[in-house]
Design a protein around this motif. Structure first.
Motif, PDB file in Angstrom:
ATOM      1  N   ALA A   1       3.206  -5.026   4.378  1.00  0.00           N
ATOM      2  CA  ALA A   1       1.737  -3.846   3.913  1.00  0.00           C
ATOM      3  C   ALA A   1       1.474  -3.340   2.901  1.00  0.00           C
ATOM      4  O   ALA A   1       0.760  -3.310   1.749  1.00  0.00           O
ATOM      5  CB  ALA A   1       0.895  -3.518   5.275  1.00  0.00           C
ATOM      6  N   LEU A   2       2.017  -2.608   2.334  1.00  0.00           N
ATOM      7  CA  LEU A   2       2.429  -1.050   1.987  1.00  0.00           C
ATOM      8  C   LEU A   2       3.015  -1.969   0.289  1.00  0.00           C
ATOM      9  O   LEU A   2       2.065  -1.364  -0.657  1.00  0.00           O
ATOM     10  CB  LEU A   2       3.450  -0.071   2.546  1.00  0.00           C
ATOM     11  N   TRP A   3       3.807  -2.506   0.548  1.00  0.00           N
ATOM     12  CA  TRP A   3       4.168  -3.815  -0.670  1.00  0.00           C
ATOM     13  C   TRP A   3       3.076  -4.042  -1.476  1.00  0.00           C
ATOM     14  O   TRP A   3       2.918  -3.985  -2.417  1.00  0.00           O
ATOM     15  CB  TRP A   3       5.343  -4.224  -0.716  1.00  0.00           C
TER      16      TRP A   3
ATOM     17  N   TRP B   1       0.232  -3.994  -0.839  1.00  0.00           N
ATOM     18  CA  TRP B   1      -0.689  -2.650  -1.954  1.00  0.00           C
ATOM     19  C   TRP B   1      -0.051  -2.398  -2.906  1.00  0.00           C
ATOM     20  O   TRP B   1      -1.055  -1.510  -3.627  1.00  0.00           O
ATOM     21  CB  TRP B   1      -1.102  -1.494  -0.498  1.00  0.00           C
ATOM     22  N   SER B   2       0.825  -1.650  -3.197  1.00  0.00           N
ATOM     23  CA  SER B   2       1.465  -0.865  -4.508  1.00  0.00           C
ATOM     24  C   SER B   2       1.459  -1.974  -5.404  1.00  0.00           C
ATOM     25  O   SER B   2       1.594  -1.304  -6.982  1.00  0.00           O
ATOM     26  CB  SER B   2       3.158  -0.487  -3.951  1.00  0.00           C
TER      27      SER B   2
ATOM     28  N   ALA C   1      -0.675  -4.435  -5.749  1.00  0.00           N
ATOM     29  CA  ALA C   1      -1.810  -4.910  -6.475  1.00  0.00           C
ATOM     30  C   ALA C   1      -2.907  -3.741  -7.187  1.00  0.00           C
ATOM     31  O   ALA C   1      -3.067  -3.731  -7.905  1.00  0.00           O
ATOM     32  CB  ALA C   1      -3.019  -5.214  -4.669  1.00  0.00           C
ATOM     33  N   ARG C   2      -1.893  -2.065  -6.761  1.00  0.00           N
ATOM     34  CA  ARG C   2      -2.595  -1.512  -7.434  1.00  0.00           C
ATOM     35  C   ARG C   2      -1.490  -0.600  -8.622  1.00  0.00           C
ATOM     36  O   ARG C   2      -2.328  -0.165  -9.723  1.00  0.00           O
ATOM     37  CB  ARG C   2      -2.472   0.164  -6.885  1.00  0.00           C
TER      38      ARG C   2
END
Length: 717
Positions: free
Chosen positions: A250-252, A254-255, A257-258
């Protein structure tokens, strides 16, 4: 015109330098593919030399983890720096890791250097496929991709054979050193002929994305590697790894995408052919491994083919893969399309898997099994390269490196998950068949964890295993302490026979029996009761034992002597004659009986005097009897021990042979049924893959397209 553009020439105009570069790339690809299989046959010898049985699995796991993570990272690096430089670095890392593995002096060093080697191996896979896409025009990629599929299939077959050959005739170190000369040739071709292929725009590297990729990938791979083998699927450790992987993923996402310049541009998934081909490849991976990984088990155990001969027997499968890969590559180059070949090849593969599921049995002739393996290879070959071709077809050049690596990464994840599922199918099926024959086995109890590790499959070399068991069992029965220790810790020895083992074997058992018998003979009532209640003590020996032993017998004899003496002194001539004929009667008593009959009133006094005399002589009588009886007992026990040392091992070995036959039947049935189930599961994976292949557009092979990805440069070469 830059170097990348120059390489994208029309079909048929590929320069000689590019073709010579291909030799170096193919050699590098061959090394990376070979290293996935060549080490497996050398591992037992490596473990024995480096004393690291408890770290056995980590030799493979460390390579798997680093190679999986390295592919997308190095794929992205090819978009930021010179492709030639990155490829050379990957080859050097791989060769350096190989050299260090060969020089390893202990297991931690080997595991560490295998991880380093895995970084180079994973990078080589991704970079080789990316380089082909950059160096060759679309129609030629199909033909070249077929060569890659052929190399992968060939290395899968020749690896175990070559590893065994090097280990047996030279040293296990050469399993790693063999990479050096081949790698040196690959380096020369790449350095001499490959263009630099530098990107026009330099972007920053996404270190956060790379770190988070490790955070979610490593726990996921470990969970599927350990689940059902080292730990139960429901154990806190496995569930914790899955939870950590989910959070990391999930964090990957998110990263990515940003980030302005992410490790992997998620907008690539907007390319329909890339997404569909990637998902199809995810399910194709376990189908391929299901066909290849478990076949040697069927051939060696069920069909009785030796380990070296099984490699030859699988060659038709390899030949089929090579023919299918090369043939499909040539066809796609001529047709200019990939979907018809993918559909036909996948339908063929699905049909062969189903035929294998329904036809394969313990009694299947070897020639028929080999023929089916050839047909299976023909179906496996096309998908290996054509899915890669489809995924790359519409990806723009500036994202070709990370996209190609992502395909490899996705397929590796699918293969890891699939092999865990298929390994569990194998273990559960084998256990079910074994429980029919051995229902008291601990693994048959409700809630018991069934090991899915292939290394733990009992009886992959049944004859050798039981020959070793028999030798150890005979040695342990004859008193060998080391054989006893080995048998107690041997999971292959049936629990019933293990329960009857005694340290020191039959000699120790007879020593213990002799000690109890002598104690009982000397009057130990506890020893007497233990002996008469022991079902293992022969009835003949029990019948010779008397409660209270020799002291009780002497006491009883003294009472009988006094009773007879009283009768004789009171005039009983028959009692007198019997006493005089007793050789053990003291001389003083015989003198008394030889004289005139004493007056009745003196008889009690005479009896009391005789009683005291007998009581005083009792220890001497007991000692005399012991000196007479105990040697006889020992001699009898020694004779019985000698007979037991001849008869018991033969009887136990006979029982073990019967157990072996039952286990062999269970293994044959279990492995065959497991293979049938694995082929059915593989057919299911292929069917899912086919559904996504059917959704692929029937488009022509073409160069990289363009799409609106945030942060993607307009052109990078």
């Amino acid at each position: 015109m830059n170097e990348a553009a120059q390489t994208q020439a029309p079909a048929g105009s590929t320069s000689p330098e590019t073709r010579l570069t291909l030799i170096g790339i193919l050699l590098g690809m061959f090394l990376a593919a070979l290293d996935q299989t060549i080490v497996s046959t050398a591992l037992p010898k490596i473990i024995a030399d480096l004393n690291g049985t408890e770290l056995y699995a980590w030799v493979t796991t460390s390579y798997l983890l680093t190679s999986t993570v390295a592919a997308p990272i190095f794929g992205r690096l090819t978009e930021l720096y010179s492709r030639k430089a990155i490829l050379l670095i990957a080859v050097i890392i791989f060769l350096g890791g190989s050299a260090l593995c060969g020089l390893s002096q202990n297991m931690p060093e080997l595991i560490l250097f295998r991880g380093l080697q895995g970084i180079g191996g994973g990078a080589l896979f991704a970079l080789a496929l990316t380089s082909i896409a950059l160096l060759f025009p679309p129609r030629e990629r199909g033909r070249i991709g077929g060569l890659f599929g052929a190399i992968f299939g060939f290395s899968s077959a020749v690896g175990p054979w070559l590893g065994g050959l090097l280990t047996d005739h030279i040293s296990w170190h050469w399993v790693f050193y063999i990479n050096m000369p081949v790698g040196a040739v690959a380096l020369w071709f790449i350095v001499r002929f490959m263009p630099r292929l530098r990107p026009e725009h330099r972007e920053s590297f996404d270190f956060l994305g790379a770190g988070l990729l490790v955070v979610w990938t490593v726990p996921l791979m470990l969970a599927f590697s350990w689940g059902g083998s080292a730990y139960a699927w429901s154990s806190p450790r496995i569930l914790g790894l899955f939870a950590l992987s989910a959070v990391g993923l999930a964090l990957w996402v998110w990263s990515q995408a940003r980030a302005n310049h992410p490790l992997f541009d998620l907008s690539v998934f907007r390319v329909r052919t890339f997404t569909l081909a990637s998902v199809a490849g995810f399910f194709y991976g376990p189908a391929f491994l299901g066909a290849v990984a478990f076949l040697p088990l069927y051939l060696q155990v069920v069909k009785g083919v030796s380990a070296s001969a099984s490699g030859v027997t699988v060659l038709p499968l390899t030949l089929g893969v090579i023919l299918g890969a090369v043939g499909s590559g040539v066809l796609s180059s001529r047709m200019g399309r990939f979907k018809p070949i993918l559909v036909v090849g996948t339908l063929w593969l699905l049909a062969v898997f189903l035929v294998l599921h329904f036809v394969l049995s313990v009694d299947t002739p070897l020639w028929l099994a080999v023929l089916l393996f050839l047909l299976l290879g023909l179906g496996l070959g096309p998908s290996q390269s054509q899915l890669q071709l489809a995924a790359q077809n519409n990806v723009p050049l500036q994202r070709l490196g990370s996209a190609t690596a992502a395909i490899q990464f996705i397929r590796q994840i699918g293969s890891t998950i699939g092999i865990a599922v298929l390994g569990t199918v194998l273990a559960n099926t084998l256990n079910a068949e074994n429980c029919k024959v051995f229902p008291d086995n601990p693994s048959c109890k409700p809630g018991a964890m069934v090991q899915r590790s292939q290394e733990g499959v009992q009886g992959t070399n049944l004859e050798a295993s039981f020959a070793q068991l028999e030798a150890r069992l005979v040695a342990a029965l004859k008193g060998d302490h080391q054989a006893y220790v080995a048998l107690v810790s041997d999971p292959n020895l049936p629990a019933e026979q293990k329960k009857n083992l005694v340290d020191g074997g039959i000699p120790a058992q007879f020593d213990a029996l002799e000690a109890k018998v002598l104690a009982a003979v000397r009057g130990d009532e506890a020893a007497y009761r233990e002996l008469v209640s022991d079902p293992k003590v022969p009835e003949q020996l029990k019948s010779q034992l008397v409660e209270g032993g020799i002291p009780a017998q002497v006491e009883a004899q003294n009472r009988r002597t006094l009773a007879a003496l009283e009768q004789a002194l009171r005039g009983d001539e028959q009692a007198r004659a019997a006493l005089l004929a007793n050789p053990q009667l003291p001389a003083q008593v015989k003198d008394l009986l030889s004289g005139p009959t004493p007056p009745p009133q003196t008889v009690p006094g005479i009896l009391e005097g005789v009683r005291r005399g007998l009581e005083a002589a009792k220890p001497q009588v007991i000692a005399q009897l012991e000196a007479q009886i105990i040697p006889q007992i020992r001699e009898g026990l020694q004779q019985a021990e000698a007979r037991a040392l001849e008869e018991v091992p033969a009887s136990v070995v006979k029982e073990l042979e019967a157990t072996k036959e039952k286990l062999k039947t269970a293994l044959n049935n279990g492995i065959t049924q497991a293979e049938k189930n694995i082929f059915l599961y593989a057919a299911g994976f292929v069917l899912i893959s086919l559904l996504f292949i059917a959704l692929l557009p029937n488009e022509e092979l073409k160069g990289g397209g363009d799409f609106g990805s945030r942060g993607a440069p307009a052109a990078a070469h």
